[in-house]
Design a protein around this motif. Sequence first.
Motif, PDB file in Angstrom:
ATOM      1  N   ALA A 105      11.457   8.560   2.399  1.00 12.50           N
ATOM      2  CA  ALA A 105      12.226   7.143   2.399  1.00 12.50           C
ATOM      3  C   ALA A 105      13.256   7.114   3.405  1.00 12.50           C
ATOM      4  N   GLN A 106      13.876   8.505   3.782  1.00 16.28           N
ATOM      5  CA  GLN A 106      14.917   8.367   4.999  1.00 16.28           C
ATOM      6  C   GLN A 106      13.966   8.269   6.326  1.00 16.28           C
ATOM      7  N   ARG A 107      12.923   8.795   6.468  1.00 13.69           N
ATOM      8  CA  ARG A 107      12.143   8.567   7.727  1.00 13.69           C
ATOM      9  C   ARG A 107      11.573   7.206   7.808  1.00 13.69           C
ATOM     10  N   VAL A 108      11.032   6.812   6.688  1.00 10.46           N
ATOM     11  CA  VAL A 108       9.971   5.696   6.739  1.00 10.46           C
ATOM     12  C   VAL A 108      10.794   4.361   6.726  1.00 10.46           C
ATOM     13  N   TRP A 109      11.973   4.294   6.026  1.00 15.16           N
ATOM     14  CA  TRP A 109      12.538   3.229   5.766  1.00 15.16           C
ATOM     15  C   TRP A 109      14.307   3.622   5.904  1.00 15.16           C
ATOM     16  N   PRO A 110      14.580   3.964   7.354  1.00 19.43           N
ATOM     17  CA  PRO A 110      15.836   4.277   7.476  1.00 19.43           C
ATOM     18  C   PRO A 110      17.005   3.141   7.299  1.00 19.43           C
ATOM     19  N   ARG A 111      16.608   2.063   7.244  1.00 21.87           N
ATOM     20  CA  ARG A 111      17.808   0.984   7.392  1.00 21.87           C
ATOM     21  C   ARG A 111      18.291   0.616   5.980  1.00 21.87           C
ATOM     22  N   LEU A 112      17.745   1.362   4.858  1.00 20.58           N
ATOM     23  CA  LEU A 112      18.185   1.165   3.500  1.00 20.58           C
ATOM     24  C   LEU A 112      19.609   1.499   3.319  1.00 20.58           C
TER      25      LEU A 112
ATOM     26  N   GLU B 280       2.664   2.042   4.643  1.00 22.50           N
ATOM     27  CA  GLU B 280       3.489   1.744   5.668  1.00 22.50           C
ATOM     28  C   GLU B 280       3.017   2.546   7.024  1.00 22.50           C
ATOM     29  N   THR B 281       2.792   3.874   7.001  1.00 21.33           N
ATOM     30  CA  THR B 281       2.524   4.466   8.060  1.00 21.33           C
ATOM     31  C   THR B 281       1.152   4.788   8.430  1.00 21.33           C
ATOM     32  N   ALA B 282       0.220   4.130   7.714  1.00 15.23           N
ATOM     33  CA  ALA B 282      -1.287   4.104   7.805  1.00 15.23           C
ATOM     34  C   ALA B 282      -1.798   5.447   7.925  1.00 15.23           C
ATOM     35  N   SER B 283      -1.119   6.200   7.067  1.00 17.46           N
ATOM     36  CA  SER B 283      -1.586   7.658   6.661  1.00 17.46           C
ATOM     37  C   SER B 283      -2.539   8.027   5.748  1.00 17.46           C
TER      38      SER B 283
ATOM     39  N   ALA C 237      -0.725  13.063   2.479  1.00 14.65           N
ATOM     40  CA  ALA C 237       0.528  13.456   2.837  1.00 14.65           C
ATOM     41  C   ALA C 237       0.613  14.356   4.089  1.00 14.65           C
ATOM     42  N   ASP C 238      -0.529  15.182   4.433  1.00 12.88           N
ATOM     43  CA  ASP C 238      -0.483  15.826   5.837  1.00 12.88           C
ATOM     44  C   ASP C 238      -0.309  15.098   6.981  1.00 12.88           C
ATOM     45  N   GLU C 239      -1.085  13.882   6.919  1.00 12.74           N
ATOM     46  CA  GLU C 239      -0.886  12.977   8.020  1.00 12.74           C
ATOM     47  C   GLU C 239       0.647  12.327   8.263  1.00 12.74           C
ATOM     48  N   LEU C 240       0.841  11.959   6.996  1.00  8.36           N
ATOM     49  CA  LEU C 240       2.328  11.308   6.892  1.00  8.36           C
ATOM     50  C   LEU C 240       3.219  12.292   7.550  1.00  8.36           C
ATOM     51  N   ALA C 241       3.054  13.408   6.977  1.00  3.81           N
ATOM     52  CA  ALA C 241       4.255  14.619   7.414  1.00  3.81           C
ATOM     53  C   ALA C 241       4.261  14.888   8.913  1.00  3.81           C
ATOM     54  N   GLN C 242       3.084  14.634   9.580  1.00  2.00           N
ATOM     55  CA  GLN C 242       2.932  14.939  10.971  1.00  2.00           C
ATOM     56  C   GLN C 242       3.575  13.517  11.605  1.00  2.00           C
ATOM     57  N   LYS C 243       3.115  12.274  11.021  1.00  2.48           N
ATOM     58  CA  LYS C 243       3.966  11.474  11.760  1.00  2.48           C
ATOM     59  C   LYS C 243       5.287  11.032  11.779  1.00  2.48           C
TER      60      LYS C 243
ATOM     61  N   SER D 254      11.209  19.976   4.532  1.00  2.00           N
ATOM     62  CA  SER D 254      12.088  19.898   5.649  1.00  2.00           C
ATOM     63  C   SER D 254      11.652  18.743   6.621  1.00  2.00           C
ATOM     64  N   VAL D 255      12.743  18.187   7.172  1.00  2.00           N
ATOM     65  CA  VAL D 255      12.316  17.158   8.387  1.00  2.00           C
ATOM     66  C   VAL D 255      13.070  17.758   9.524  1.00  2.00           C
ATOM     67  N   ALA D 256      12.406  17.123  10.644  1.00  2.00           N
ATOM     68  CA  ALA D 256      12.987  17.602  12.048  1.00  2.00           C
ATOM     69  C   ALA D 256      14.157  16.688  12.204  1.00  2.00           C
ATOM     70  N   LYS D 257      15.227  17.522  12.799  1.00  2.00           N
ATOM     71  CA  LYS D 257      16.283  16.442  13.149  1.00  2.00           C
ATOM     72  C   LYS D 257      17.046  16.790  14.660  1.00  2.00           C
ATOM     73  N   GLU D 258      16.593  15.703  15.480  1.00  2.00           N
ATOM     74  CA  GLU D 258      17.070  15.627  16.753  1.00  2.00           C
ATOM     75  C   GLU D 258      18.516  15.776  17.001  1.00  2.00           C
ATOM     76  N   LEU D 259      18.773  16.867  17.689  1.00  2.00           N
ATOM     77  CA  LEU D 259      20.086  17.298  18.112  1.00  2.00           C
ATOM     78  C   LEU D 259      20.472  17.141  19.565  1.00  2.00           C
TER      79      LEU D 259
END
Length: 213
Positions: free
Chosen positions: A121-128, A166-169, A172-178, A195-200
């Motif tokens: 949810a944090q990745r797909v709907w970040p503005r909540l 929402e992501t047209a995946s 779960a594997d395709e969603l994770a990749q996206k 885990s999720v990738a975090k840009e530093l």
Amino acid sequence: MRYVALDFETGNASRLSACALGVSIFEDSVLVAEQTTLIKPPAQVGKFHWGNVRVNHIKESMVADAPEFDVVWRQGIGELAEGSVLVCHNAMFDTAVLCACLSHYHLPVPECRYVCTVKVAQRVWPRLQNHKLDTVSQALGIPLNHHEAGSDARAAGLILQAALRETASADADELAQKIGMRLGRISCMGTVPCSVAKELRGGKTVRSTQTHV
């Protein structure tokens, strides 16, 4: 792909104090089965804490005659989990409870992967406003009786299904990749966190394993 959405409620701070388990089974995008069961925790976990009771409304007297975890797990849930993708909202908590209970009762650990719908949810709907289960469920129009194990499990499964759409995946594997996610894994060799990738700053990418509560 089979998704097994799980939610545990606990009687106190011990991971062994599981007092309810909700399970929703999705075959691809279809909800095919549901189960909610009260659980009697082992005696050594001690008394239920008033704070837990206030949240989930499960009292010790309500589970006095309930089956223990090993009985519930052997009623087919363990077999369904094998090879599936487990789905939990705040998976760090639910998988810790699961692994603690499996270890206590000397039950085989299923070989499976898992996904945390908080991170999804944090990745797909970040503005909540936040990504708690009730907030995400309300935003997506998912009915929820919060902290009732069956309702929470179903909501987690439906959040994942909404994210796939929402992501047209396809899965779960395709969603994770996206969305830059690595699915977690549970096996007899141990647990790998979701885990999720975090840009530093500086353009480097690392894996974040912190779970949002």
